[in-house]
Design an enzyme around this catalytic site. Structure first.
Site, mmCIF file in Angstrom:
data_model
loop_
_atom_site.group_PDB
_atom_site.id
_atom_site.type_symbol
_atom_site.label_atom_id
_atom_site.label_comp_id
_atom_site.label_asym_id
_atom_site.label_seq_id
_atom_site.Cartn_x
_atom_site.Cartn_y
_atom_site.Cartn_z
ATOM 1 C CE1 TYR A 28 0.802 8.035 2.361
ATOM 2 C CE2 TYR A 28 1.190 5.537 1.780
ATOM 3 C CZ TYR A 28 0.424 6.654 2.360
ATOM 4 O OH TYR A 28 -0.935 6.261 2.862
ATOM 5 C CG ASP A 86 -1.908 1.134 1.343
ATOM 6 O OD1 ASP A 86 -2.840 1.102 0.515
ATOM 7 O OD2 ASP A 86 -1.421 2.324 1.698
ATOM 8 C CE LYS A 91 -3.666 4.541 0.418
ATOM 9 N NZ LYS A 91 -2.299 4.683 0.816
ATOM 10 C CG HIS A 101 -4.657 9.743 -0.025
ATOM 11 N ND1 HIS A 101 -3.363 9.567 -0.437
ATOM 12 C CD2 HIS A 101 -4.708 9.164 1.433
ATOM 13 C CE1 HIS A 101 -2.687 9.190 1.004
ATOM 14 N NE2 HIS A 101 -3.484 9.214 1.978
HETATM 15 P P1 NDP Z 1 0.836 1.629 11.725
HETATM 16 O O1 NDP Z 1 -0.278 1.517 12.993
HETATM 17 O O2 NDP Z 1 1.040 0.212 10.909
HETATM 18 O O3 NDP Z 1 2.143 1.621 12.943
HETATM 19 C C1 NDP Z 1 3.572 1.764 12.279
HETATM 20 C C2 NDP Z 1 4.167 2.101 13.642
HETATM 21 O O4 NDP Z 1 4.333 1.029 14.342
HETATM 22 C C3 NDP Z 1 5.820 2.414 13.066
HETATM 23 O O5 NDP Z 1 6.471 3.280 13.884
HETATM 24 C C4 NDP Z 1 6.238 1.036 13.412
HETATM 25 O O6 NDP Z 1 7.683 0.993 13.872
HETATM 26 C C5 NDP Z 1 5.716 0.476 14.776
HETATM 27 N N1 NDP Z 1 5.604 -1.210 14.455
HETATM 28 C C6 NDP Z 1 5.263 -1.879 13.354
HETATM 29 N N2 NDP Z 1 5.085 -3.188 13.793
HETATM 30 C C7 NDP Z 1 5.537 -3.068 15.234
HETATM 31 C C8 NDP Z 1 5.371 -3.982 16.075
HETATM 32 N N3 NDP Z 1 5.284 -5.586 15.598
HETATM 33 N N4 NDP Z 1 5.857 -3.957 17.452
HETATM 34 C C9 NDP Z 1 5.968 -2.561 17.728
HETATM 35 N N5 NDP Z 1 5.797 -1.542 16.833
HETATM 36 C C10 NDP Z 1 5.637 -1.933 15.680
HETATM 37 O O7 NDP Z 1 0.702 2.909 11.182
HETATM 38 P P2 NDP Z 1 0.837 3.504 9.785
HETATM 39 O O8 NDP Z 1 0.202 4.871 10.067
HETATM 40 O O9 NDP Z 1 2.044 3.524 9.013
HETATM 41 O O10 NDP Z 1 -0.379 2.755 9.154
HETATM 42 C C11 NDP Z 1 -0.226 1.613 8.236
HETATM 43 C C12 NDP Z 1 -0.296 2.010 6.795
HETATM 44 O O11 NDP Z 1 -1.750 2.437 6.460
HETATM 45 C C13 NDP Z 1 0.681 3.120 6.176
HETATM 46 O O12 NDP Z 1 2.030 2.716 6.180
HETATM 47 C C14 NDP Z 1 -0.175 3.471 4.842
HETATM 48 O O13 NDP Z 1 0.249 2.615 3.960
HETATM 49 C C15 NDP Z 1 -1.665 3.450 5.530
HETATM 50 N N6 NDP Z 1 -1.946 4.655 5.885
HETATM 51 C C16 NDP Z 1 -3.067 5.216 5.043
HETATM 52 C C17 NDP Z 1 -3.457 6.579 5.399
HETATM 53 C C18 NDP Z 1 -4.612 7.111 4.620
HETATM 54 O O14 NDP Z 1 -5.022 8.269 4.650
HETATM 55 N N7 NDP Z 1 -5.441 6.433 3.821
HETATM 56 C C19 NDP Z 1 -3.183 7.408 6.429
HETATM 57 C C20 NDP Z 1 -1.924 6.658 7.247
HETATM 58 C C21 NDP Z 1 -1.631 5.423 6.979
HETATM 59 P P3 NDP Z 1 9.110 0.623 12.721
HETATM 60 O O15 NDP Z 1 8.822 1.185 11.334
HETATM 61 O O16 NDP Z 1 10.165 1.682 13.379
HETATM 62 O O17 NDP Z 1 9.415 -0.625 12.900
#
Ligand code: NDP
Length: 274
Positions: free
Chosen positions: A51, A46, A76, A109
């Site tokens: 981005y 995704d 998106k 988006h």
């Molecule tokens: P998430 O809820 O997926 O959380 C990501 C965070 O959690 C990062 O800091 C990561 O750290 C940490 N993390 C991931 N796995 C673990 C684990 N197993 N244990 C502990 N910490 C963990 O947040 P996102 O906001 O990135 O959402 C996911 C995806 O959703 C986005 O990447 C994007 O593709 C989509 N999105 C879409 C939006 C929209 O408007 N349509 C808006 C926001 C997101 P680290 O990377 O340092 O490991």
């Protein structure tokens, strides 16, 4: 390697229930993260024009050696490009950066209601669908009122609505709307960007299963029927977030997580963002 279940969308195509998100990953780091995800078994990626990492995603896809029809790629349309002609141009730019001849899912988006362009934009997505340049079209961050207005002007129902959803923001009314209209709920920030992982309700369930809090939250999503797209740049976490298919939460554990719902928005209000 774990086998990820597929969810059948309202146009008959299948989408992996678990995918990999790349929000806030710089383009130069994206190739490594997506490559690790693909090697670990993820097949759905995704991204989004805003981005700035579609090229990084494309490099990882190209070097993976995985057949195109085994991959599921979502991107998106950014807000500033809403409108019929501008959408078609923006789509071409995304496809070029990804190095693909089609995507699997193209999303609006944000509704950006003050622009009042999402219905024109949707007509452009319908054209991209008809031309075979995307296999499915959907929306993101649409509230029930936006969906209702869109449905009144089209016969092509979005396959998904990708929205902020996690135990702190469970989106019950929106999920019910989706269920009534055959729209799959896709959860962004499924881990609330880590904000809930120390919650005692979640850590105690995790301890009981010998799992991590993140795995418990992701398993909760899967059992609700959500598509999830957790993001991580950490290889061990990328793999951890995939190991969800050999345990299950009980009805009591699901209820304990349901009780954490408290209107916790980590991202923008979709009615206000433009
Ligand atoms: P998430 O809820 O997926 O959380 C990501 C965070 O959690 C990062 O800091 C990561 O750290 C940490 N993390 C991931 N796995 C673990 C684990 N197993 N244990 C502990 N910490 C963990 O947040 P996102 O906001 O990135 O959402 C996911 C995806 O959703 C986005 O990447 C994007 O593709 C989509 N999105 C879409 C939006 C929209 O408007 N349509 C808006 C926001 C997101 P680290 O990377 O340092 O490991």
């Amino acid at each position: 390697m774990a086998s990820i279940p597929g969810i059948t969308l309202n146009n008959g195509i299948t989408m992996p229930q678990l995918g990999f998100g790349v929000f806030q990953v710089p383009d130069e780091e994206t190739t490594a993260a997506v490559s690790t995800a693909l090697e670990s078994g993820y097949r759905s990626i995704d991204t989004a024009a805003i981005y700035g990492n579609e090229r990084g995603v494309g490099r990882a896809l190209a070097s993976s050696g995985i057949a195109r029809d085994e991959l599921f790629v979502t991107t998106k349309l950014w807000n500033a490009d809403q409108g019929y002609d501008t959408t078609l141009t923006a789509f071409d730019a995304s496809l070029d950066k990804l190095g693909l001849d089609h995507v699997d899912l193209y999303l609006i988006h944000w509704p950006t209601p003050a622009r009042d362009l999402y219905r024109d934009t949707w007509r452009a997505l319908e054209k991209l669908l008809a031309d075979g340049r995307t296999r499915a079209i959907g929306v993101s961050n649409f509230q029930p009122a936006h969906l209702q207005r869109l449905l009144e002007s089209t016969s092509v129902v979005p396959v998904v609505n990708q929205v902020e959803l996690h135990p702190g923001l469970q989106q019950t009314a929106l999920r019910e709307f989706h269920a009534r209209h055959g729209i799959v709920t896709e959860a962004w920030s499924p881990l609330a960007q880590g904000a809930l992982l120390a919650d005692p309700a979640i850590t105690s369930i995790a301890a009981g299963h010998g799992r991590t809090p993140a795995q418990v939250v992701l398993r909760w999503h899967l059992q609700l029927g959500n598509v999830v797209i957790p993001k991580s740049v950490t290889p061990d976490r990328i793999r951890e977030n995939l190991a969800l298919f050999d345990f299950a939460l009980t009805a009591e554990e699901m209820a304990a997580i349901a009780a954490l719902d408290r209107g916790l928005r980590t991202g923008p209000d979709p009615d206000a963002l433009n």
